[in-house]
Motif scaffolding. Structure first.
Motif, PDB file in Angstrom:
ATOM      1  N   ASP A 138       0.833  -1.103  -0.150  1.00 16.82           N
ATOM      2  CA  ASP A 138      -0.030   0.024  -0.116  1.00 16.82           C
ATOM      3  C   ASP A 138       0.695   1.267   0.161  1.00 16.82           C
ATOM      4  O   ASP A 138       0.586   2.178   0.754  1.00 16.82           O
ATOM      5  N   ILE A 139       1.782   1.359  -0.713  1.00 16.80           N
ATOM      6  CA  ILE A 139       2.686   2.175  -1.069  1.00 16.80           C
ATOM      7  C   ILE A 139       2.131   3.805  -1.174  1.00 16.80           C
ATOM      8  O   ILE A 139       2.264   4.591  -0.384  1.00 16.80           O
ATOM      9  N   GLY A 140       0.940   3.711  -2.167  1.00 13.85           N
ATOM     10  CA  GLY A 140       0.386   4.957  -2.472  1.00 13.85           C
ATOM     11  C   GLY A 140      -0.275   5.647  -1.024  1.00 13.85           C
ATOM     12  O   GLY A 140      -0.268   6.683  -0.907  1.00 13.85           O
ATOM     13  N   ARG A 189       0.551   5.065   2.157  1.00  9.45           N
ATOM     14  CA  ARG A 189       1.255   5.544   2.935  1.00  9.45           C
ATOM     15  C   ARG A 189       1.874   6.800   2.506  1.00  9.45           C
ATOM     16  O   ARG A 189       2.105   7.607   3.491  1.00  9.45           O
ATOM     17  N   LEU A 190       2.091   7.092   1.252  1.00  6.58           N
ATOM     18  CA  LEU A 190       2.979   8.261   0.895  1.00  6.58           C
ATOM     19  C   LEU A 190       1.950   9.462   1.022  1.00  6.58           C
ATOM     20  O   LEU A 190       2.078  10.448   1.679  1.00  6.58           O
ATOM     21  N   ILE A 195       1.687   9.957   4.608  1.00  9.39           N
ATOM     22  CA  ILE A 195       2.996  11.079   5.056  1.00  9.39           C
ATOM     23  C   ILE A 195       2.894  12.334   4.531  1.00  9.39           C
ATOM     24  O   ILE A 195       2.975  13.263   5.281  1.00  9.39           O
ATOM     25  N   LEU A 228      10.051  13.129   4.680  1.00  9.41           N
ATOM     26  CA  LEU A 228      10.783  12.006   4.333  1.00  9.41           C
ATOM     27  C   LEU A 228      12.407  12.042   4.730  1.00  9.41           C
ATOM     28  O   LEU A 228      12.595  11.199   5.250  1.00  9.41           O
ATOM     29  N   LEU A 247      12.256  10.778   7.968  1.00  9.58           N
ATOM     30  CA  LEU A 247      11.909   9.232   8.041  1.00  9.58           C
ATOM     31  C   LEU A 247      13.325   8.498   7.639  1.00  9.58           C
ATOM     32  O   LEU A 247      13.506   7.559   8.400  1.00  9.58           O
ATOM     33  N   LYS A 248      13.907   9.265   6.640  1.00  6.00           N
ATOM     34  CA  LYS A 248      14.944   8.292   6.358  1.00  6.00           C
ATOM     35  C   LYS A 248      16.216   8.442   7.329  1.00  6.00           C
ATOM     36  O   LYS A 248      16.785   7.416   7.510  1.00  6.00           O
ATOM     37  N   PRO A 296       1.797   7.274  10.302  1.00  2.00           N
ATOM     38  CA  PRO A 296       1.686   5.862   9.556  1.00  2.00           C
ATOM     39  C   PRO A 296       2.634   4.983   9.485  1.00  2.00           C
ATOM     40  O   PRO A 296       2.546   4.069   8.888  1.00  2.00           O
ATOM     41  N   PHE A 297       3.336   5.223  10.720  1.00  2.00           N
ATOM     42  CA  PHE A 297       4.526   4.077  10.804  1.00  2.00           C
ATOM     43  C   PHE A 297       4.491   3.517  12.222  1.00  2.00           C
ATOM     44  O   PHE A 297       5.418   4.017  12.992  1.00  2.00           O
TER      45      PHE A 297
END
Lengths: 790, 219
Positions: free
Chosen positions: A113-115, A117-118, A121, A181, A184-185, A585-586
């Motif tokens: 479900d990448i979309g 999650r993006l 974010i 991001l 997150l990274k 979301p994580f």
């Protein structure tokens, strides 16, 4: 006074010889039986100092979910094995691990479900945007910046990857999500590994290794539990295909390895000692019956272990590791009694007493002084903050006192009349102590003292780490493949979760001043506490109120049209400016940074484990958080141990000198009696410097033991001169030194670096002390007018 | 790094840890299986390739269909060069370890190490599979159907739960008559956007020059 007690005890034991021997035998039998019930503790914490910073670090290591990780790197050793086959083998291995031992096993990243999650974010941004972030976004809202960004997005379309980029292009044309991001990274770098993601798995850059990270509730300091999980892993790894290999890295392997090495060394050294002592008996004494002398310390140790266990409730393996050394020390008392008895053999009465009793009475004073100085030396161990040293001291003191009692009150009744023989029989009369001998001793000592100024001190505990080389090599290989980083941790603890998160948030700006954001892995800035979230959202809405949004809409329309965009291209973005912000979301990520403990909640932030960063981070954290650093922890332990050593050494010198003076009652005699002890220290430091070996914690402790031993030789030789003893003192001292050298020499066969270091120290120190006592002390006594024999 | 922004969203998912069992490769049914086997055998003999391409992108974000022309060079096992000649000059060269790109507007060469962005590998593996014809390996992630037998047209739809399912609705591949390479590929996204790439003047196993894998190359 001591002689008076000895007379009374001798009378009793002479009249009740059978009962005494029977009582001793019964006690020893009970002690031997008790040994089977004693549980030894492999917990290495017993050998670490009880210092606030050390205990806090240990508690963190014990209870955190950071140290309880087991890392398994599976390799496709055969070039024919494909990546798909490797990943299947990894999945089978991961599924085969016992969930009771490894409740969580991670093999990769779920990109489902990448979309969704993006999008989540992107919607998180209003909840986490700080004033600095809004200032950065403001900079994106100029005509030039908007035009450049749209043009950049257009160029993206040209790349092969551009076919997947349209969704983010419409919902985030200015790339504001990169703010989240980037955090997150940085947070994901908390893993500290250099990985690629292939087919949802952690794979190395060369594509030949895959990674499994398993969490276990077993603490690193739990030796038994560590062995259980390693045995389980071994059985599971045996199921890998032939073409696959695996390296495992975890703190548990170090714990088990140290214990295994220690146990192997104990078995080996005891076995060698069991052979070496009888050889000593035959070669040096020529009397196998003297084996009784060497049985005394073994019996004393059996009883002492039981008594110590009853008193403290637990005993460390390290305590037993010193068993051979303690045996070598406490045999001295029996040796002196034995030699005295052989020197005065025969039924002649002296002073109304049997000659044997008279002989023992003569040596009772120096033997007791010797035992008490050695016990005093071990008493100094109680000045250390290391619980293991206290156990060692208690065990040693009990062994020494029991050996003394057996030597004085039991041994004379069980030894038979024999002529003295063996290599040392002729030693007593040899006039080795002369002016030339003293000059030689002084010259060598001075030269070694000069060398000793170059000695280095190795504070690192790694110097006495007994971990097997195979384990260290596996960790090196793993580090080479995966680029493992050493990470230190800022730990915030509070009873309530939100309080801990709040403090972490407050510290976040200060942490960023110490470490660049790319190197700081933290939940701060990604999962704010409710009031911070509300504040951020209010600030976000205020930011877009008024002309800012209108201006942006106009710019996007104009510049977009110029670049070929559709009129409604950015409607999803503009509508999204006012949507309700999403929750983080994580949740999986949160688990890496937030941990529930029995005391409350712990929030962790990670940064590179460098000494300068650790210091600055500690200053930044103040008293609101603490820093756990593996490297700094080792330095702290070494510093605390070094402080302990200074205290213990001062106490040793005080006790030993004090007790010696109490018995000799003469300052000059006391000074001379201490010459062998001082010589042992000087020669030890000099030899270590010559051999290029550093001083470490292990040989510092052994040095204290050597001082206690060598002062015994000095006491006996001084007593011999001062009171004209004719009880075979030189023979006894020689035999004592030989037996100690055998007891310590077996440690040279030990693999554990700490035991080896102790053995080397005692060998060099005792040899030096013996030489000084036999060559220098008699002559020094004569020069000081203390030689009664002259 | 700017041209690599498409991959950035996927980097977010490096934060999300979970055990993902590697799917066992599915056996394709006949005649699809036969077609895939034939294609794998033919494509397996292709060691390098050079072709012109015409890419048409129909995107909601843009007023008109974007037409992109250029050249693709491919050298197994893992080198791909994508040189765009119009609407503006752009190059990206992908190797096992790095991605390098250049465009005529910025005139700057940007380089990224794939190992620094782990999820890039996932994207590149997908691209590689589509462009090199390794369709058998995709059957674990996509359901395949044969839309036409001669020349072969295959349609792939992401399986339930597969990451690409969040973005892609279908991928349709049209093979050449000799089945040695693609003639065209069409990707339809969930949003309704679509991309179609047609390959022309395809040369199989040419001797590729060093300059074919340099960014900033002029056609």
């Amino acid at each position: 006074m001591i002689e008076g007690w000895h007379d009374a005890a001798c009378r009793y034991s002479r009249r009740n010889r059978g009962k005494v021997v029977l009582a001793v035998a019964a006690l020893v039998a009970a002690g031997a039986a008790g040994l089977t019930l004693i549980r030894f503790d492999g917990n290495i914490e017993l050998m670490l100092p009880r210092h606030a910073a050390v205990l806090r670090n240990l508690d963190f290591l014990r209870t955190s979910n950071v140290s309880g990780k087991v890392v398994i790197s599976v390799k496709a050793a055969s070039p024919k094995a494909t990546l798909a086959e490797l990943l299947r083998a990894v999945d089978r291995l991961a599924r085969s691990l016992d969930p009771a031992l490894f409740p969580e096993v991670v093999t990769g990243v779920s990109a489902k479900d990448i979309g969704g999650r993006l999008e989540a974010i992107r919607r998180l941004l209003p909840a986490v945007a700080t004033p600095d972030d809004l200032a950065a976004i403001d900079g994106m809202l100029t005509r030039e910046a908007v035009a450049a960004k749209l043009r950049e997005n257009y160029r993206r379309m040209l790349a092969p990857g551009g076919m997947f980029a349209d969704a983010s292009l419409r919902s985030d044309p200015l790339g504001m999500t990169s703010i989240v991001l980037a955090r997150l990274k940085a947070a994901t770098d908390a893993l500290g590994f250099r990985v690629e993601i292939r087919d949802g798995h952690f794979v190395s850059a060369d594509g030949r290794h895959a990674l499994i990270i398993a969490s276990t509730p077993v603490a690193v300091t739990d030796a038994e539990g560590s062995r259980r999980i390693l045995d389980h892993l071994e059985s599971r790894l045996a199921g890998l295909p032939e073409w696959a290999g695996a390296d495992v890295a975890c703190g548990h392997a170090h714990t088990v390895s140290n214990e295994d090495v220690m146990k192997r060394d104990i078995r080996l050294t005891m076995a060698i000692a069991a052979v070496a002592f009888p050889v000593l008996l035959v070669a040096a004494i020529g009397d196998i019956g003297a084996a009784l002398v060497f049985v005394i310390p073994l019996l004393a140790i059996v009883l002492a272990v039981n008594l110590a266990y009853l008193l403290v409730g637990t005993l460390s393996y390290a305590v037993m590791g010193m068993g051979a050394v303690v045996a070598g020390i406490s045999v001295d008392y029996g040796i002196h009694v034995y030699v005295a008895l052989r020197a005065r053999r025969g039924g002649r009465r002296a002073g109304g007493r049997p000659a044997r009793e008279a002989a023992v009475r003569e040596v009772t004073g120096p033997v007791t002084a010797s035992a008490l100085t050695t016990a005093g030396m071990f008493l100094a161990f109680f000045f250390s903050r290391i619980e293991g040293y206290h156990q060692m001291a208690l065990f040693a003191i009990l062994s020494i006192l029991l050996s003394l009692a057996c030597a004085l009150f039991v041994l004379p009744h069980v030894l038979r009349e024999r002529r003295p023989g063996g290599l040392i029989a002729a030693m007593e009369g040899a006039g080795w102590s002369s002016g030339a001998a003293v000059a030689g001793w002084a010259a060598v000592t001075a030269a070694l003292v000069a060398c000793a100024t170059r000695i280095e001190f190795q504070s690192s505990m790694a110097a006495i780490d007994g971990t097997a080389p195979a384990i260290l090599r596996a960790e090196e290989r793993l580090g080479e493949v995966w680029g493992k980083k050493d990470l230190a941790v800022v730990v915030v603890e509070a009873k309530e979760r939100d309080d801990a998160l709040r403090v972490n948030e407050d510290l976040f700006p200060r942490m960023r001043e110490v470490v660049d954001q790319r190197s700081l892995a933290t939940i701060a800035g990604l999962d704010p506490v409710p009031e911070t979230r509300r504040r951020n959202v209010a600030r976000w809405r205020e930011f877009w109120r008024g002309s800012r949004e209108e201006n942006l809409r106009r710019l996007l329309g104009e510049e977009g049209a110029r670049a070929g965009y559709a009129e409604d291209a950015f409607e999803p973005f503009l509508a999204g400016l006012h949507s309700d912000p999403a929750g983080a979301p994580f949740s999986e990520l949160r688990e890496r940074f937030v941990q529930e403990t029995p005391a409350g909640t712990r929030v962790m932030s990670f940064f590179p484990d460098r000494a300068d960063l650790v210091r600055r981070m500690e200053a930044a954290a103040g008293d609101r958080a603490y820093v756990v650093s593996r490297n700094a922890f080792a330095d702290t332990v070494a510093r605390v141990v070094w402080e302990d050593m200074r205290r213990m050494t001062a106490a040793t010198v005080l006790f030993v000198a004090g007790i010696t003076f109490l018995f000799l009652r003469n300052l000059k005699a006391t000074g001379i009696a201490l010459v062998p002890a001082v010589t042992s220290v000087a020669w030890l430091l000099g030899f270590l410097a010559l051999l290029g070996l550093p001083l470490n914690v292990a040989n510092l402790v052994a040095n204290l033991v050597v001082m206690g031993l060598c002062v015994d030789y000095g006491i006996f030789m001084t007593y011999r001169s001062r009171y004209g003893l004719r009880t075979g003192t030189v023979r006894a001292v020689t035999l004592s030194a030989l037996s100690t050298l055998v007891g310590a020499g077996v440690l040279l066969f030990a693999r554990h670096p700490a035991l080896f270091s102790i053995g080397l120290t005692i060998m060099v120190g005792v040899t030096a002390g013996y030489i000084a006592s036999v060559l220098a002390v008699p002559r020094l006594c004569a020069m000081a007018g203390l030689d009664l024999r002259r | 790094m700017t041209g690599l922004r498409p991959f950035l969203p996927l980097l977010a998912c490096a934060a999300l840890a979970g055990a993902v069992p590697a799917a066992e490769p599915e056996k394709a049914p006949d005649p699809l299986g036969r077609a895939l086997d034939r294609i794998e055998a033919q494509v397996g003999s292709v060691r390098s390739l050079k072709a012109s391409f015409v890419q048409e992108k129909s995107l909601k974000a843009f007023r008109n269909t974007i037409t992109i022309t250029g050249t693709i060079c491919l050298e197994k096992p893992g080198r791909v060069a994508w040189h765009v000649s119009s609407p503006l000059r752009y190059s990206v060269v992908i190797t096992d370890e790095v991605i390098r790109q250049w465009d005529e507007e910025t005139r700057a060469v940007h380089e990224v190490r794939i190992s620094d962005f782990p999820v890039l590998r996932t994207v590149l593996d997908q691209m590689s599979a589509w462009f090199t014809g390794s369709y058998g390996a995709l059957l674990g992630e996509y359901e395949a159907t044969m839309a036409q037998e001669r020349p072969v047209i295959l349609e792939f739809r992401p399986r339930e739960g597969h990451p690409a399912g969040g973005v892609i609705r279908s991928v349709t591949v049209g093979m050449r008559e000799d089945e040695r390479y693609l003639e065209w590929i069409r990707i339809v996204e969930k949003s309704g956007d679509s991309t179609r790439i047609r390959f022309e003047n395809t040369v199989i196993n040419p001797k590729l020059e060093r300059s074919d894998f340099e960014v900033g190359r002029r056609d």
